[in-house]
Design a protein around this motif. Structure first.
Motif, PDB file in Angstrom:
ATOM      1  N   CYS A  33      -7.310  -2.346  57.653  1.00 33.91           N
ATOM      2  CA  CYS A  33      -6.791  -0.975  57.679  1.00 33.91           C
ATOM      3  C   CYS A  33      -6.687  -0.416  59.092  1.00 33.91           C
ATOM      4  O   CYS A  33      -5.833   0.435  59.351  1.00 33.91           O
ATOM      5  N   ALA A  34      -7.511  -0.881  60.004  1.00 29.77           N
ATOM      6  CA  ALA A  34      -7.440  -0.416  61.388  1.00 29.77           C
ATOM      7  C   ALA A  34      -6.100  -0.755  62.033  1.00 29.77           C
ATOM      8  O   ALA A  34      -5.674  -0.095  62.971  1.00 29.77           O
ATOM      9  N   GLY A  35      -5.415  -1.762  61.507  1.00 31.01           N
ATOM     10  CA  GLY A  35      -4.123  -2.150  62.048  1.00 31.01           C
ATOM     11  C   GLY A  35      -2.951  -1.370  61.506  1.00 31.01           C
ATOM     12  O   GLY A  35      -1.834  -1.541  61.979  1.00 31.01           O
ATOM     13  N   VAL A  36      -3.203  -0.512  60.517  1.00 29.24           N
ATOM     14  CA  VAL A  36      -2.091   0.238  59.914  1.00 29.24           C
ATOM     15  C   VAL A  36      -2.342   1.738  59.835  1.00 29.24           C
ATOM     16  O   VAL A  36      -1.534   2.463  59.280  1.00 29.24           O
ATOM     17  N   LYS A  57      -6.508   8.058  53.944  1.00 31.11           N
ATOM     18  CA  LYS A  57      -7.408   9.190  53.719  1.00 31.11           C
ATOM     19  C   LYS A  57      -7.315   9.663  52.263  1.00 31.11           C
ATOM     20  O   LYS A  57      -8.335   9.903  51.609  1.00 31.11           O
ATOM     21  N   LEU A  58      -6.109   9.785  51.735  1.00 32.76           N
ATOM     22  CA  LEU A  58      -5.907  10.212  50.355  1.00 32.76           C
ATOM     23  C   LEU A  58      -6.498   9.202  49.365  1.00 32.76           C
ATOM     24  O   LEU A  58      -7.204   9.580  48.427  1.00 32.76           O
ATOM     25  N   LEU A  59      -6.209   7.917  49.591  1.00 32.26           N
ATOM     26  CA  LEU A  59      -6.732   6.891  48.681  1.00 32.26           C
ATOM     27  C   LEU A  59      -8.255   6.873  48.681  1.00 32.26           C
ATOM     28  O   LEU A  59      -8.881   6.753  47.626  1.00 32.26           O
ATOM     29  N   LYS A  60      -8.850   7.023  49.841  1.00 35.10           N
ATOM     30  CA  LYS A  60     -10.315   7.054  49.922  1.00 35.10           C
ATOM     31  C   LYS A  60     -10.871   8.287  49.214  1.00 35.10           C
ATOM     32  O   LYS A  60     -11.924   8.211  48.569  1.00 35.10           O
ATOM     33  N   SER A  61     -10.157   9.409  49.300  1.00 32.77           N
ATOM     34  CA  SER A  61     -10.613  10.626  48.602  1.00 32.77           C
ATOM     35  C   SER A  61     -10.523  10.466  47.086  1.00 32.77           C
ATOM     36  O   SER A  61     -11.198  11.184  46.343  1.00 32.77           O
ATOM     37  N   GLY A  63     -11.367   7.683  45.610  1.00 29.48           N
ATOM     38  CA  GLY A  63     -12.377   6.710  45.215  1.00 29.48           C
ATOM     39  C   GLY A  63     -12.138   5.276  45.648  1.00 29.48           C
ATOM     40  O   GLY A  63     -12.977   4.409  45.402  1.00 29.48           O
ATOM     41  N   TYR A  64     -11.004   5.002  46.267  1.00 29.41           N
ATOM     42  CA  TYR A  64     -10.780   3.644  46.763  1.00 29.41           C
ATOM     43  C   TYR A  64     -11.671   3.401  47.971  1.00 29.41           C
ATOM     44  O   TYR A  64     -11.895   4.304  48.781  1.00 29.41           O
ATOM     45  N   LYS A  65     -12.182   2.168  48.064  1.00 29.63           N
ATOM     46  CA  LYS A  65     -13.085   1.824  49.156  1.00 29.63           C
ATOM     47  C   LYS A  65     -12.525   0.635  49.935  1.00 29.63           C
ATOM     48  O   LYS A  65     -12.207  -0.400  49.335  1.00 29.63           O
ATOM     49  N   GLU A  66     -12.441   0.827  51.240  1.00 27.17           N
ATOM     50  CA  GLU A  66     -11.927  -0.232  52.118  1.00 27.17           C
ATOM     51  C   GLU A  66     -12.810  -1.471  51.999  1.00 27.17           C
ATOM     52  O   GLU A  66     -14.035  -1.388  52.056  1.00 27.17           O
ATOM     53  N   LEU A 101     -10.315  -9.297  46.442  1.00 29.60           N
ATOM     54  CA  LEU A 101     -10.551  -7.889  46.137  1.00 29.60           C
ATOM     55  C   LEU A 101     -10.498  -7.633  44.630  1.00 29.60           C
ATOM     56  O   LEU A 101     -11.320  -6.887  44.088  1.00 29.60           O
ATOM     57  N   TYR A 102      -9.530  -8.237  43.954  1.00 32.32           N
ATOM     58  CA  TYR A 102      -9.376  -8.063  42.517  1.00 32.32           C
ATOM     59  C   TYR A 102     -10.626  -8.537  41.763  1.00 32.32           C
ATOM     60  O   TYR A 102     -11.153  -7.830  40.904  1.00 32.32           O
ATOM     61  N   ARG A 103     -11.108  -9.704  42.123  1.00 35.74           N
ATOM     62  CA  ARG A 103     -12.312 -10.235  41.464  1.00 35.74           C
ATOM     63  C   ARG A 103     -13.536  -9.394  41.809  1.00 35.74           C
ATOM     64  O   ARG A 103     -14.390  -9.135  40.966  1.00 35.74           O
ATOM     65  N   GLN A 104     -13.612  -9.002  43.066  1.00 35.85           N
ATOM     66  CA  GLN A 104     -14.748  -8.198  43.544  1.00 35.85           C
ATOM     67  C   GLN A 104     -14.802  -6.831  42.866  1.00 35.85           C
ATOM     68  O   GLN A 104     -15.866  -6.255  42.710  1.00 35.85           O
ATOM     69  N   SER A 105     -13.652  -6.311  42.464  1.00 32.79           N
ATOM     70  CA  SER A 105     -13.602  -4.993  41.822  1.00 32.79           C
ATOM     71  C   SER A 105     -13.510  -5.114  40.296  1.00 32.79           C
ATOM     72  O   SER A 105     -12.917  -4.262  39.630  1.00 32.79           O
ATOM     73  N   ASN A 106     -14.079  -6.188  39.777  1.00 32.44           N
ATOM     74  CA  ASN A 106     -14.135  -6.417  38.321  1.00 32.44           C
ATOM     75  C   ASN A 106     -12.757  -6.450  37.669  1.00 32.44           C
ATOM     76  O   ASN A 106     -12.530  -5.856  36.616  1.00 32.44           O
ATOM     77  N   ASN A 107     -11.822  -7.145  38.328  1.00 31.18           N
ATOM     78  CA  ASN A 107     -10.471  -7.341  37.802  1.00 31.18           C
ATOM     79  C   ASN A 107      -9.736  -6.023  37.524  1.00 31.18           C
ATOM     80  O   ASN A 107      -9.003  -5.906  36.538  1.00 31.18           O
TER      81      ASN A 107
END
Length: 120
Positions: A33-36, A57-61, A63-66, A101-107
């Motif tokens: 994310c630092a690159g974009v 910023k919106l996505l993190k607000s 509940g999305y987590k980098e 990421l998909y597997r890590q976030s329980n599919n």
């Protein structure tokens, strides 16, 4: 100022084959994310140099987590797709990142932001 622009152009230009960098020069996107987020982060420059900063910023607000269900895959805009894969394994790495990421976030759905100005 002109010398600075000339150096930048020299570093950004590829060889005549339009696929390889010039001898001794290596430009790579900033990963994640630092690159974009912003071309030039800072109190005075963020408002005029944002790329995906406000979106992140919106996505993190919401509940999305980098690194958990949100990431980015910046790429080198100078290269054709076949060279992105050959040199950087861009498409392979991006698919692996999405799968991880998909597997890590329980599919559950994940968001990947891709942008060609990942070279700050």
């Amino acid at each position: 100022e002109m010398e600075c622009k000339s150096r930048w152009v020299h570093h950004m230009c590829l060889q005549n084959d339009m696929k390889n960098e010039k001898e001794g020069i290596e430009v790579r996107p900033i990963p994640g994310c630092a690159g974009v987020d912003y071309l030039s982060a800072g109190a005075l420059t963020e408002s005029i140099s944002y790329v995906f900063g406000p979106v992140l910023k919106l996505l993190k607000s919401k509940g999305y987590k980098e690194g958990k269900n949100l990431d980015a895959a910046p790429y080198d805009w100078r290269l054709p797709p076949d060279m992105l894969q050959k040199r950087d394994k861009y498409f392979t790495n991006t698919m692996e990142k999405i799968t991880h990421l998909y597997r890590q976030s329980n599919n559950t759905p994940v968001i990947i932001l891709c942008h060609s100005l990942g070279c700050k």
